[in-house]
Write a protein that holds these residues in place. Sequence first.
Motif, PDB file in Angstrom:
ATOM      1  N   TRP A   1      66.297   0.345  50.739  1.00  0.00           N
ATOM      2  CA  TRP A   1      65.533   0.940  49.643  1.00  0.00           C
ATOM      3  C   TRP A   1      65.049  -0.176  48.728  1.00  0.00           C
ATOM      4  CZ3 TRP A   1      66.989   0.232  44.529  1.00  0.00           C
ATOM      5  CH2 TRP A   1      68.288  -0.255  44.325  1.00  0.00           C
TER       6      TRP A   1
ATOM      7  N   GLN B   1      58.691   7.099  38.180  1.00  0.00           N
ATOM      8  CA  GLN B   1      58.090   7.515  39.440  1.00  0.00           C
ATOM      9  C   GLN B   1      57.099   8.650  39.221  1.00  0.00           C
ATOM     10  OE1 GLN B   1      60.214   7.318  43.316  1.00  0.00           O
ATOM     11  NE2 GLN B   1      60.448   9.519  43.022  1.00  0.00           N
TER      12      GLN B   1
ATOM     13  N   HIS C   1      61.412   9.301  48.651  1.00  0.00           N
ATOM     14  CA  HIS C   1      61.386   8.923  47.234  1.00  0.00           C
ATOM     15  C   HIS C   1      62.593   9.472  46.480  1.00  0.00           C
ATOM     16  CE1 HIS C   1      57.502   7.138  47.757  1.00  0.00           C
ATOM     17  NE2 HIS C   1      56.914   8.277  48.046  1.00  0.00           N
TER      18      HIS C   1
ATOM     19  N   HIS D   1      58.006   3.076  41.609  1.00  0.00           N
ATOM     20  CA  HIS D   1      58.525   4.219  42.365  1.00  0.00           C
ATOM     21  C   HIS D   1      59.551   3.742  43.384  1.00  0.00           C
ATOM     22  CE1 HIS D   1      56.058   3.482  46.033  1.00  0.00           C
ATOM     23  NE2 HIS D   1      55.196   3.008  45.165  1.00  0.00           N
ATOM     24  N   TYR D   2      60.445   4.656  43.746  1.00  0.00           N
ATOM     25  CA  TYR D   2      61.573   4.370  44.635  1.00  0.00           C
ATOM     26  C   TYR D   2      61.183   4.679  46.067  1.00  0.00           C
ATOM     27  CZ  TYR D   2      66.348   4.925  46.548  1.00  0.00           C
ATOM     28  OH  TYR D   2      67.499   4.845  47.285  1.00  0.00           O
ATOM     29  N   ASP D   3      61.413   3.739  46.961  1.00  0.00           N
ATOM     30  CA  ASP D   3      61.136   3.935  48.380  1.00  0.00           C
ATOM     31  C   ASP D   3      62.416   3.713  49.176  1.00  0.00           C
ATOM     32  OD1 ASP D   3      58.461   4.332  47.835  1.00  0.00           O
ATOM     33  OD2 ASP D   3      57.870   2.283  48.321  1.00  0.00           O
TER      34      ASP D   3
ATOM     35  N   CYS E   1      58.932  10.345  56.955  1.00  0.00           N
ATOM     36  CA  CYS E   1      59.392   9.396  55.944  1.00  0.00           C
ATOM     37  C   CYS E   1      59.253   7.964  56.448  1.00  0.00           C
ATOM     38  CB  CYS E   1      60.823   9.695  55.512  1.00  0.00           C
ATOM     39  SG  CYS E   1      61.969   9.918  56.848  1.00  0.00           S
TER      40      CYS E   1
ATOM     41  N   TYR F   1      63.251   8.082  37.841  1.00  0.00           N
ATOM     42  CA  TYR F   1      62.467   9.247  38.258  1.00  0.00           C
ATOM     43  C   TYR F   1      61.316   9.510  37.303  1.00  0.00           C
ATOM     44  CZ  TYR F   1      65.708  10.688  41.958  1.00  0.00           C
ATOM     45  OH  TYR F   1      66.460  10.765  43.108  1.00  0.00           O
TER      46      TYR F   1
END
Length: 216
Positions: free
Chosen positions: A169, A8, A125, A175-177, A152, A5
């Motif tokens: 994911w 991100q 995210h 960054h997290y998708d 989303c 995080y």
Amino acid sequence: MMGLYQKQKEYFEKAYETGEHGWPTMEPTPFVLAALRLIRRGAVPGRGRILDLGCGEGRHALACAREGFDAVGLDYQPLAIRKARAFARRQKIRKGVRFMVGDVFRLPFSPNRFDGLIDYGCLHHVKIGDTRRYLKSVLPCLKPGGYFILSCFSTRFKHHPGEKRTRNWLVHKGHYDRFFRKQDFKALFGSQFEILKAEEKADGRHVFWHVLMQKK
């Protein structure tokens, strides 16, 4: 895992600094605008209050104000909030909207505060393991009968041609998708919401789900 995080957050900070992030900064998405007008035609008392989560430069919060709502735009990036306030001044929107820095996991609002929520690009995210934290923080803010506008990534979304994934994911450039199927919305929200509309829209490789729900 909190390190992800933090990375991100740094990714988005740089994106707002450079402006080279690839998403619109001014005009609202047509789905959001149509949903706001549908909500306005409903039985929302007075001006109605809308919370825009992860508001970025404020395009949807400002659209709320133009449509006659009182909106709060919240983002964890101070630079995004400064830009949103500058856009409000540029558009001469002096009432009906305020912007604040905040954390979606620690919202400072009382229960049943808002008639509508907008999440345009925040949930996707949030790590799958933190979904319950997100729901526990966000959903109590919405009144019974209130509306939730959600957008989303679809599982059809691709960052680049030929991208292949074996799970829903990934971590992309810091960054997290997370990627969603239509049935995921019923699984996540069906116990508390009626799903009024769910549309999958493509802009080239970028494919999104746009969902309008009403709290039971």
